[in-house]
Design a protein around this motif. Structure first.
Motif, PDB file in Angstrom:
ATOM      1  N   MET A  64      41.510  40.583  34.133  1.00  0.00           N
ATOM      2  CA  MET A  64      42.839  39.851  34.518  1.00  0.00           C
ATOM      3  C   MET A  64      42.953  38.297  34.165  1.00  0.00           C
ATOM      4  N   ARG A  65      41.568  37.782  33.805  1.00  0.00           N
ATOM      5  CA  ARG A  65      41.713  36.418  33.290  1.00  0.00           C
ATOM      6  C   ARG A  65      41.338  36.343  31.670  1.00  0.00           C
ATOM      7  N   GLU A  66      40.123  36.695  31.632  1.00  0.00           N
ATOM      8  CA  GLU A  66      39.752  36.961  30.097  1.00  0.00           C
ATOM      9  C   GLU A  66      40.879  37.620  29.144  1.00  0.00           C
ATOM     10  N   GLY A  67      41.293  38.790  29.737  1.00  0.00           N
ATOM     11  CA  GLY A  67      42.073  39.627  28.968  1.00  0.00           C
ATOM     12  C   GLY A  67      43.577  39.310  29.027  1.00  0.00           C
ATOM     13  N   PHE A  68      44.155  38.929  29.973  1.00  0.00           N
ATOM     14  CA  PHE A  68      45.591  38.650  29.992  1.00  0.00           C
ATOM     15  C   PHE A  68      45.800  37.367  29.525  1.00  0.00           C
ATOM     16  N   HIS A 110      54.527  36.972  28.381  1.00  0.00           N
ATOM     17  CA  HIS A 110      55.760  37.236  28.946  1.00  0.00           C
ATOM     18  C   HIS A 110      55.383  38.570  29.955  1.00  0.00           C
ATOM     19  N   ILE A 111      54.250  39.129  29.975  1.00  0.00           N
ATOM     20  CA  ILE A 111      53.932  40.344  30.808  1.00  0.00           C
ATOM     21  C   ILE A 111      54.342  39.815  32.187  1.00  0.00           C
ATOM     22  N   PRO A 112      55.239  40.641  32.824  1.00  0.00           N
ATOM     23  CA  PRO A 112      55.758  40.581  34.070  1.00  0.00           C
ATOM     24  C   PRO A 112      54.380  40.465  35.082  1.00  0.00           C
ATOM     25  N   VAL A 113      54.751  39.673  36.365  1.00  0.00           N
ATOM     26  CA  VAL A 113      53.630  39.731  37.267  1.00  0.00           C
ATOM     27  C   VAL A 113      53.494  41.214  37.740  1.00  0.00           C
ATOM     28  N   GLU A 114      54.620  41.794  38.038  1.00  0.00           N
ATOM     29  CA  GLU A 114      54.742  43.302  38.602  1.00  0.00           C
ATOM     30  C   GLU A 114      53.652  44.053  37.924  1.00  0.00           C
ATOM     31  N   ASP A 115      53.805  43.885  36.566  1.00  0.00           N
ATOM     32  CA  ASP A 115      52.844  44.885  35.651  1.00  0.00           C
ATOM     33  C   ASP A 115      51.575  44.409  35.929  1.00  0.00           C
ATOM     34  N   LYS A 116      51.054  42.997  35.804  1.00  0.00           N
ATOM     35  CA  LYS A 116      49.722  42.624  36.037  1.00  0.00           C
ATOM     36  C   LYS A 116      49.142  42.899  37.322  1.00  0.00           C
ATOM     37  N   LEU A 117      50.034  43.030  38.625  1.00  0.00           N
ATOM     38  CA  LEU A 117      49.709  43.641  39.779  1.00  0.00           C
ATOM     39  C   LEU A 117      49.449  45.069  39.878  1.00  0.00           C
ATOM     40  N   ARG A 118      50.045  45.771  38.907  1.00  0.00           N
ATOM     41  CA  ARG A 118      49.758  47.107  38.715  1.00  0.00           C
ATOM     42  C   ARG A 118      48.201  47.637  38.247  1.00  0.00           C
ATOM     43  N   VAL A 119      48.202  46.583  37.208  1.00  0.00           N
ATOM     44  CA  VAL A 119      46.618  46.654  36.745  1.00  0.00           C
ATOM     45  C   VAL A 119      45.809  46.250  37.622  1.00  0.00           C
ATOM     46  N   LEU A 120      45.956  45.124  38.403  1.00  0.00           N
ATOM     47  CA  LEU A 120      44.954  44.766  39.262  1.00  0.00           C
ATOM     48  C   LEU A 120      44.864  45.943  40.454  1.00  0.00           C
ATOM     49  N   VAL A 158      37.973  39.024  38.974  1.00  0.00           N
ATOM     50  CA  VAL A 158      38.493  37.647  38.596  1.00  0.00           C
ATOM     51  C   VAL A 158      40.161  37.938  38.269  1.00  0.00           C
ATOM     52  N   VAL A 159      41.006  37.244  39.086  1.00  0.00           N
ATOM     53  CA  VAL A 159      42.364  37.687  39.022  1.00  0.00           C
ATOM     54  C   VAL A 159      43.033  36.750  38.025  1.00  0.00           C
ATOM     55  N   GLY A 160      42.631  35.552  37.566  1.00  0.00           N
ATOM     56  CA  GLY A 160      43.216  34.930  36.875  1.00  0.00           C
ATOM     57  C   GLY A 160      42.471  33.317  36.478  1.00  0.00           C
ATOM     58  N   SER A 161      43.225  32.351  36.175  1.00  0.00           N
ATOM     59  CA  SER A 161      42.545  31.062  36.456  1.00  0.00           C
ATOM     60  C   SER A 161      43.496  29.913  36.522  1.00  0.00           C
ATOM     61  N   MET A 163      48.802  32.215  32.470  1.00  0.00           N
ATOM     62  CA  MET A 163      48.409  32.027  33.600  1.00  0.00           C
ATOM     63  C   MET A 163      49.550  31.197  34.400  1.00  0.00           C
ATOM     64  N   ALA A 164      50.792  30.938  34.010  1.00  0.00           N
ATOM     65  CA  ALA A 164      51.822  30.101  34.539  1.00  0.00           C
ATOM     66  C   ALA A 164      51.953  30.836  35.905  1.00  0.00           C
ATOM     67  N   HIS A 165      51.858  31.956  36.432  1.00  0.00           N
ATOM     68  CA  HIS A 165      52.451  32.625  37.469  1.00  0.00           C
ATOM     69  C   HIS A 165      51.304  33.142  38.219  1.00  0.00           C
ATOM     70  N   VAL A 166      50.014  32.819  38.042  1.00  0.00           N
ATOM     71  CA  VAL A 166      48.762  32.989  38.829  1.00  0.00           C
ATOM     72  C   VAL A 166      48.890  32.878  40.617  1.00  0.00           C
ATOM     73  N   ASP A 167      49.638  31.888  40.755  1.00  0.00           N
ATOM     74  CA  ASP A 167      49.956  31.675  42.248  1.00  0.00           C
ATOM     75  C   ASP A 167      50.713  32.817  42.850  1.00  0.00           C
ATOM     76  N   GLU A 168      51.584  33.232  41.903  1.00  0.00           N
ATOM     77  CA  GLU A 168      52.569  34.367  42.264  1.00  0.00           C
ATOM     78  C   GLU A 168      51.712  35.660  42.557  1.00  0.00           C
ATOM     79  N   LEU A 169      51.087  35.660  41.397  1.00  0.00           N
ATOM     80  CA  LEU A 169      50.128  36.966  41.618  1.00  0.00           C
ATOM     81  C   LEU A 169      49.133  37.164  42.709  1.00  0.00           C
ATOM     82  N   VAL A 170      48.622  35.902  43.187  1.00  0.00           N
ATOM     83  CA  VAL A 170      47.739  36.205  44.152  1.00  0.00           C
ATOM     84  C   VAL A 170      48.459  36.278  45.509  1.00  0.00           C
ATOM     85  N   ASP A 171      49.553  35.381  45.706  1.00  0.00           N
ATOM     86  CA  ASP A 171      50.440  35.665  46.761  1.00  0.00           C
ATOM     87  C   ASP A 171      50.733  37.232  46.863  1.00  0.00           C
TER      88      ASP A 171
END
Length: 368
Positions: free
Chosen positions: A16-20, A26-36, A48-51, A61-69
């Protein structure tokens, strides 16, 4: 099960961090959440969810706060994130829980390569060293009794070349002495290799030197990039060098998805694929608690999200087939990666393949 005494192993999933961080921003947060969510369901215990870094330089990592929320924590999974400065640590603290701080121990760290330190963190090696006193003071204020030391870009640099054992030990010793003079024991060491310079013999030499000089260090954290294909060899070496009295922490990434924009190798600076590492550990008799089938499914999902194939092997061929998973004796030719997915998808994956055998294949070695 193996009759060899291996160390206790902890896996840390870095996809989620090293990879993305090296994939399309521009990968949507929704898709990252599916992977998580998929990773959280595999039995992995540390993700590790991001940085929390500047989106100017790491827009992924611009939307990491939204991802965690929007994260739905899975029971028993510890979620963390990377920070590089005080502002990052403050942002992380705002999300505790569901996040946890990456390490329970106070730690000092320095890059062996001053050039990479500046490219990666915006600080010189000297500035990193200057920060140690503050870290130690903070640890003393919190009543810490143990600490960790570490070096990054440990074995070499794309700008300065190879680093010798003496180079690493000199920087580790300065940290060790600083902690000890302040009455804090050193029980952990971090060895990072973001540019993939690790070689198994050099990893062995480093581990044995630490064991010889500081036997009280029992936890070893290896972050080995697989840029040149040597990380699995180095990991296996570490497993053989350390014993049951030791704790080995290994960073890996789903599908090997990783890379560093600052090191000059981009996506080629992959990590050891988590699925390959899980397979290796389980086959050696080291339990991981991870469902390999679910992990392979997570790799397939991640490939769909990023839009290209990833770099693992077990996700392409499956594990060694045993019992009912053994291949059909009359299966047709299997030539493509898509056909090889029969281990996961069944015979439909190779339907229509060339089958030249005129009579059914039988063997007394495998009664029907």
């Amino acid at each position: 099960m193996s009759d060899r005494d291996y160390p206790r192993v902890t896996l840390i999933e870095e996809g989620m961090r090293e990879g993305f961080q090296i994939e399309d921003a521009h990968i949507p947060v929704e898709d990252k959440l599916r992977v998580l969510d998929a990773l959280s369901a595999t039995g992995l215990r540390n993700i590790v969810v991001g940085s929390f870094v500047s989106p100017k330089w790491t827009p992924q990592m611009a939307h990491v706060d939204e991802l965690v929320d929007r994260l739905t924590p899975a029971p028993g999974v510890r979620y963390t994130a990377l920070t590089l400065n005080q502002r990052g640590r403050e942002r992380l603290a705002e999300h505790v829980p569901p996040l946890s701080f990456p390490s329970e121990l106070p730690e000092t760290l320095v890059h062996v390569c001053d050039i990479f330190a500046q490219r990666n963190t915006g600080r010189t090696q000297a500035a990193e060293i200057d920060s140690w006193d503050g870290i130690v003071r903070g640890a003393l204020e919190r009543g810490a009794h143990e600490a960790g030391i570490g070096v990054n870009a440990a074995w070499g640099s794309n700008w300065l070349g190879d680093f010798a054992l003496e180079d690493r030990m000199a920087l580790l010793r300065r940290q060790y002495d600083l902690w000890r003079v302040n009455g804090i024991a050193v029980t952990k060491v971090f060895l990072g290799d973001p540019m993939g310079w690790n070689m198994p013999d050099q990893v062995e030499d480093q581990l044995r030197e630490i064991l010889l000089v500081w036997p009280e260090i029992t936890t070893f954290h290896l972050h080995l990039h697989n840029t040149r294909g040597t990380a699995p060899l180095s990991v296996h070496t570490a497993l053989r060098v350390l014993g049951p009295e030791h704790h080995l922490i290994l960073d890996a990434s789903v599908g090997g998805m990783a890379g560093c924009p600052y090191c000059g190798n981009g996506r080629a600076a992959s990590l050891m694929p988590t699925e390959d590492l899980v397979y290796l550990l389980e086959e050696l008799g080291i339990p991981t608690g991870v469902d390999l089938d679910k992990l392979v499914d997570a790799v397939v999902l991640t490939e769909e999200v990023v839009g290209h194939a990833l770099y693992g092997h077990v996700s392409k061929a499956g594990g060694r087939p045993r019992g009912d998973a053994r291949y059909a004796m009359d299966m047709p030719f299997v030539e493509t990666l898509e056909q090889a997915q029969h281990f996961r998808l069944g015979p439909k994956a190779y339907e229509g393949g060339i089958s030249p055998w005129k009579a059914p294949i039988t063997s007394p070695a495998r009664p029907s």
